[in-house]
Enzyme design. Structure first.
Site, PDB file in Angstrom:
ATOM      1  N   LYS B 250       0.832  -1.201   0.000  1.00 26.08           N
ATOM      2  CA  LYS B 250       0.000   0.000   0.000  1.00 26.08           C
ATOM      3  C   LYS B 250       0.867   1.251   0.000  1.00 26.08           C
ATOM      4  O   LYS B 250       1.912   1.286   0.659  1.00 26.08           O
ATOM      5  CB  LYS B 250      -0.905   0.019   1.248  1.00 26.08           C
ATOM      6  N   GLN B 310      -0.541 -12.192  10.690  1.00 22.38           N
ATOM      7  CA  GLN B 310      -1.022 -12.170   9.315  1.00 22.38           C
ATOM      8  C   GLN B 310       0.218 -12.018   8.436  1.00 22.38           C
ATOM      9  O   GLN B 310       1.275 -11.600   8.910  1.00 22.38           O
ATOM     10  CB  GLN B 310      -1.986 -11.013   9.101  1.00 22.38           C
ATOM     11  N   ASP B 345      -3.059  -7.299  -0.013  1.00 22.60           N
ATOM     12  CA  ASP B 345      -1.692  -7.308   0.548  1.00 22.60           C
ATOM     13  C   ASP B 345      -1.568  -8.205   1.769  1.00 22.60           C
ATOM     14  O   ASP B 345      -0.485  -8.356   2.316  1.00 22.60           O
ATOM     15  CB  ASP B 345      -1.262  -5.872   0.888  1.00 22.60           C
ATOM     16  N   ASP B 381      -2.152  -7.793  17.913  1.00 24.85           N
ATOM     17  CA  ASP B 381      -2.995  -7.144  16.919  1.00 24.85           C
ATOM     18  C   ASP B 381      -4.202  -8.021  16.585  1.00 24.85           C
ATOM     19  O   ASP B 381      -4.045  -9.209  16.248  1.00 24.85           O
ATOM     20  CB  ASP B 381      -2.135  -6.922  15.667  1.00 24.85           C
ATOM     21  N   ASN B 382      -5.382  -7.448  16.701  1.00 21.74           N
ATOM     22  CA  ASN B 382      -6.611  -8.154  16.313  1.00 21.74           C
ATOM     23  C   ASN B 382      -6.702  -9.595  16.816  1.00 21.74           C
ATOM     24  O   ASN B 382      -6.930 -10.522  16.027  1.00 21.74           O
ATOM     25  CB  ASN B 382      -6.741  -8.169  14.787  1.00 21.74           C
ATOM     26  N   GLU B 410      -5.289  -5.988  21.490  1.00 20.16           N
ATOM     27  CA  GLU B 410      -5.762  -4.886  20.654  1.00 20.16           C
ATOM     28  C   GLU B 410      -6.996  -5.365  19.909  1.00 20.16           C
ATOM     29  O   GLU B 410      -6.938  -5.737  18.745  1.00 20.16           O
ATOM     30  CB  GLU B 410      -4.676  -4.448  19.669  1.00 20.16           C
ATOM     31  N   LYS B 523       1.200   4.855   9.257  1.00 17.39           N
ATOM     32  CA  LYS B 523       1.049   3.443   8.896  1.00 17.39           C
ATOM     33  C   LYS B 523       1.612   3.180   7.503  1.00 17.39           C
ATOM     34  O   LYS B 523       2.046   2.068   7.203  1.00 17.39           O
ATOM     35  CB  LYS B 523      -0.443   3.050   8.928  1.00 17.39           C
TER      36      LYS B 523
END
Lengths: 653, 653
Positions: B250, B310, B345, B381-382, B410, B523
């Site tokens: 990105k 991920q 991505d 994360d997540n 998170e 980010k």
């Protein structure tokens, strides 16, 4: 396997099931319902990520082998619900299962892709693979059905045709019922609900000493049945009917010794001619008792027996089963004590005996014996002085055989013990109502009983008096006090009871000042009651019991709600059916001496009638009819005239 | 054995143990505490009848084999309590046992008999028999001790002498520890408490992108450590430091394609040169990372790593473990989707893989790898998009080996999922704080977090901003909004964090109107921050973090209490130590634009100072000192001057 290894092995169980309700102490105890009730089960059910979930309620009656499975519906905030009907008496079990519904998730996303006009050719193949994975777990008919869908999804049909196959509702339902292997999360317990007959939830009890009727036989007592039936009671409860001990028999007003002609306390159970399975010869024979039960039935009255597991020194058990009593080093049996008080007329059974299993079986046989005589309702005396596990075992065993039997716990003790007895199986419970005489206290107590988890297991049965409790309020408040307390009991409690004729005749003199014992209590002597006294509450009681029968709102406690009046002496509350097609509002003046007035506040939500419409409040006690506007209504009650309103809310039309 | 038979067999277990607290979901999950905490356990414990009860708390650290047993004390209403100290990190287990204390009951009654001047000769023999029954269960020394007492009780001594033997305190204690056979009721579960280090309860986090520091290496970032340390933070949290994927990388502002020199998102993890155990070469080497961790430690800063499970399409796992990804029928890997949105991505790991056990082990090894590099704090994360059982297993396994490791969840998702993650082991949790900007909403939310059972497992870590969330309140409220939100986070939460330097520099421009994304978000690109800007909140933050360290009241959330102000724009709350020797009152003007005034109401109970004495409220932000009388205190706050008070309550002396 270690806990960590278990987690690893169960790694594909992605769904979590928590907070299943109703549930008492993590399923240790059953909740209670009535036959015909709808059983509503809710649970928190969720998984990681964004997949669809398939959640199922499983239930079965204890007499069924297989589970009924019904799909649960998502509410909000990961809460799910399912409902089933309780059609039979007895015990049902229920639990919850859930899994991630891979096909359902795919189907949901497919619809989103279509809406976004994305290319979905590949999706049909993914869907076909999901069906293929599932087909190995299915019975042949369902597997064949899947095969057809797979073929279509992989075929050459148009997108539209394949979409129709993919989104077919029956296919989705079949796949939602078909978990992938290793994916099922089962709630880790089976919960239980005990289903009773309606009388467990809605009953009016009348306690009476048959020995005070005429010459004191069952056939004399039978002559009083019309009088009791006219008042509209359901259950006629008799103190113990067994032979009464002679050793250390108590005289009138609990004097330590009885005169030769004094009858003694019915709770000093057992004499040469019999124990807990016997009938005192003064009352009649077993056949007389059975005839009395049958006669009562003709008046729609059920007989409730008092079961008090304690023995007089003359009880046959003392000789036949000396090991069931505690023996002292001087070779005497330990009598009842609460040091320094002693009760030499009573021998407690020793539940610590090494022979406890035989003792339990014998006591169970006492219930079975009276069930054999036609009794289905028992009032159990002081259950809190016998082991909890004993009652749990006994009630479970008896109800397994006779699911229509009801047990009322006569325990006036500490709150957690009251609740424990209800949890372990007592169908109804005596309450602290007798000592709750102020508005705040009544509101706090009945809110706890009817609006918290307690209502799942504890069915209150409030009594304004008992042979043991003549509250000061009744001693000093005159006839208005009796009316006030009666209306409170009969409308706050879908179950309630009175001890009569002492109650309807406003018997109010204590044995001595400061005591809650009656003077000349029927516990120790017979009484002759002037039932036709003009000031008897008989007509009022008859009217209130008729109101209770005609108004379903008063037949359950769960929808009790208190309302403000702006006056601490005026208590107001309503009960209603779920659809609000029957709404009863009760206003009671708690001051037995002075007129009290206030403003009753009722909202649309309370009465089901829009705020801008007038409503009619019909007083079911007097027939008066009030047309009310707005939310606040003036109420004034004179205890010497009419201490209470029992109002049915109606529309003007 | 049927349930009924079990009840029969266990008929001598007369004690009931219920309502043991703390307890989460019937012991399914552990509660959380800090080393040095006192662990208070309560339970409802009661038996039938009137006997004395002997109740014991059992506890042990997971590394201990035997149980510590301590007697529980009766409070009121059948509630019992015991307390023990949590001296070690790791997991303790605890449970409760109790039985009827026959000797204790006899002893209590003996005293009553003596007081009533009853004959007690027989009682000595009864007591002796109780001792004799017990002696068979005892070790020789204790048995010998009993024998002596038995002899005395059965002997010819005076009543006084025998009474002394009977009532001996040591004898009573020994007998209270000696249950009769078959009488012990054990609470049916072992409960657990996880004991963390203090940082789990009290921490200030600072999130920073090291690649924005100077030329973007760890050694550049090390130069920023003094700046961060000056502000008084404890934990410096870095977004993922791993190699970043190139495929579908990105561009700035989340553009679908990146220019050749654009760095990509750190959350698109993995490239040819490494995955979750690698360090992006732009940042430096593993050695550079370790040096950075060590350098930070010199500034009392712990490094927290972001673990995001991920993969970018270039992650080595894709080739090495293709079975850990979901493959589509066209032989491509399924990228992340939330139909109709697609994120090409990112390849999610497929936790449904048949090879899940190997996947779990590998992911655990990622944590162990970074622990090996000196990291003890992880921001995950997540976590809610990975299976709950996976996290429960992973955290349990890691903490068993490294009980000092902390995990921050998170997850910004539905309430029950937030709680589930905390229950299964996350040490701290992000919250909805960012979206709670009104008084009623803050009060409701923080009351739930700190005054309900949730606090037993959920440790809130409120953040006013994150790289993903720039709330409208900050976009529109100017510098006062940042001060307001900062003081709320740092005083409502004993744990809190900010994403800087964006926060202290009041970065407030969204990517587009209506978005919570930052314009030119770090980010997707690096940013050069002017840290020495005069309007930086750096000094305020430094002062608040010092206040937090100096005032124990702010180091825990359990004693948070809200106070009335009579103004919906003025929120007031206090935190205090249990002894009230440190009381902090915070008043914040939630209106970032206008002065707001109101009356702060504080009672003696809140501040520990009698109502008739004046108290001093010292503003720790400004040094101002207010002398207050009575319970209501006028407060006015101008957001452009001082939007908040942080007051320490002191006596006048």
């Amino acid at each position: 396997m270690s806990e960590a290894d278990t987690l690893l092995a169960q790694g594909r169980r992605r769904v979590v099931i928590e907070g299943v309700k109703p549930q008492i102490d993590h399923g240790r105890f059953a909740v209670k319902r009535i036959v015909g009730d709808r059983m509503e089960i809710e649970a928190d059910i969720f998984a990681d990520g964004y997949d669809e979930i398939s959640a199922w309620l499983l239930y079965r009656h204890e007499n069924e082998r297989g589970w009924h499975e019904i799909p649960m519906q998502a509410l909000v905030n990961d809460r799910w619900r399912a409902v089933f009907d309780l059609e039979q008496l007895g015990r049902y079990r229920y639990t919850v299962q859930a899994w991630v519904d891979a096909f359902g998730s795919w189907r949901r996303d497919l619809k989103k892709r279509v809406a976004a006009a994305q290319d979905i050719a590949l999706q049909f193949l993914i869907g076909a693979n999901l069906l293929e994975d599932a087909s190995s777990n299915l019975k042949s008919a369902d597997a064949r059905r899947l095969k057809a869908s797979i073929k279509a999804l992989r075929g050459e049909g148009s997108d539209e045709a394949r979409l129709q196959v993919a989104l077919d509702g029956d296919l989705a339902a079949l796949m939602a019922r078909t978990p992938q292997k290793g994916r099922i999360t089962k709630f880790d317990r089976e919960l239980a609900v005990v289903v009773d007959r309606e009388r467990a939830r809605f009953s009016a009890w009348y306690e009476m000493f048959p020995r005070s009727c005429g010459k004191g036989t069952f056939s004399d007592a039978a002559k009083y049945l019309p009088y009791i039936a006219e008042m509209g009671f359901d259950i006629l409860y008799l103190p113990p009917v067994h032979p009464i001990g002679k050793t250390h028999r108590k005289g009138s007003n609990n004097r330590p010794t009885a005169a030769p002609d004094e009858p003694g306390s019915p709770w000093a159970i057992g004499a040469e001619d019999g124990g807990h399975k016997g009938v005192a010869s003064q009352l009649g024979t077993q056949a007389d008792f059975r005839a009395f039960v049958a006669r009562a039935k003709q008046y729609n009255l059920e007989i409730a027996l008092d079961i008090a597991f304690q023995c007089s020194p003359d009880h046959p058990y003392v000789k036949e089963h000396p090991q069931w009593f505690r023996w002292r080093p001087d070779n005497t049996v330990q009598y009842a004590e609460n040091p320094p008080k002693i009760y030499q007329d009573i021998y407690p059974l020793d539940f610590e005996t090494a022979d406890w299993q035989a003792l339990w079986q014998e006591l169970k046989s006492v219930f079975l014996f009276w069930i054999g005589q036609g009794v289905r309702v028992f009032r159990v005396d002081n259950p809190h002085t016998k082991p909890f596990r004993f009652w749990e075992w006994l009630i479970t065993e008896v109800k397994q055989q006779y699911p229509d039997v009801l047990f009322l716990a006569e325990a006036f003790t500490r709150p957690k013990i009251m609740y424990q007895l209800a949890k372990l199986g007592f169908s109804q419970s005596y309450t602290y109502f007798t000592w709750r005489n102020e508005r705040w206290d009544l509101i706090e107590y009945f809110t706890e009983l009817t609006q918290t988890e307690a209502r799942e297991f504890f069915r209150p049965n409030p009594w304004p008096n008992t042979p043991d409790i003549l509250h000061e309020y009744l001693q000093t408040g005159g006839r208005p006090a009796f009316i006030i307390r009666y209306i409170l009991a009969a409308t706050l409690g879908a179950n309630y009871g009175i001890y009569g004729p002492a109650f309807e005749l406003c018997e109010h003199v204590p044995r001595e000042s400061g005591s809650e014992e009656y003077l000349d209590s029927e516990k120790y002597q017979t009484r002759a009651w002037a039932l036709d006294r003009p000031d008897s509450l008989h007509p009022l009681i008859a009217r209130v019991n008729r109101i209770r029968r005609e108004n379903p709102a008063l037949q359950s406690d769960w929808r009790l709600k208190f309302h403000t009046t702006g006056n601490e002496q005026l208590i107001a509350y309503s009960k209603s059916t779920e659809t609000l097609d029957n709404v009863i509002v009760v206003v009671v003046n708690l001051d037995a001496h002075n007129t009290q007035a206030g403003w009753l506040h009722l909202t649309t939500k309370d009465v089901g009638i829009p705020a801008h419409e007038p409503l009619v409040a019909r007083d079911l006690l007097t027939g008066a009819r009030y047309t009310w506007h707005g939310a606040d209504h003036y109420v004034a009650l004179n205890p010497h005239g009419q201490p209470a309103h029992v109002l049915r809310i109606e529309t003007l039309a």
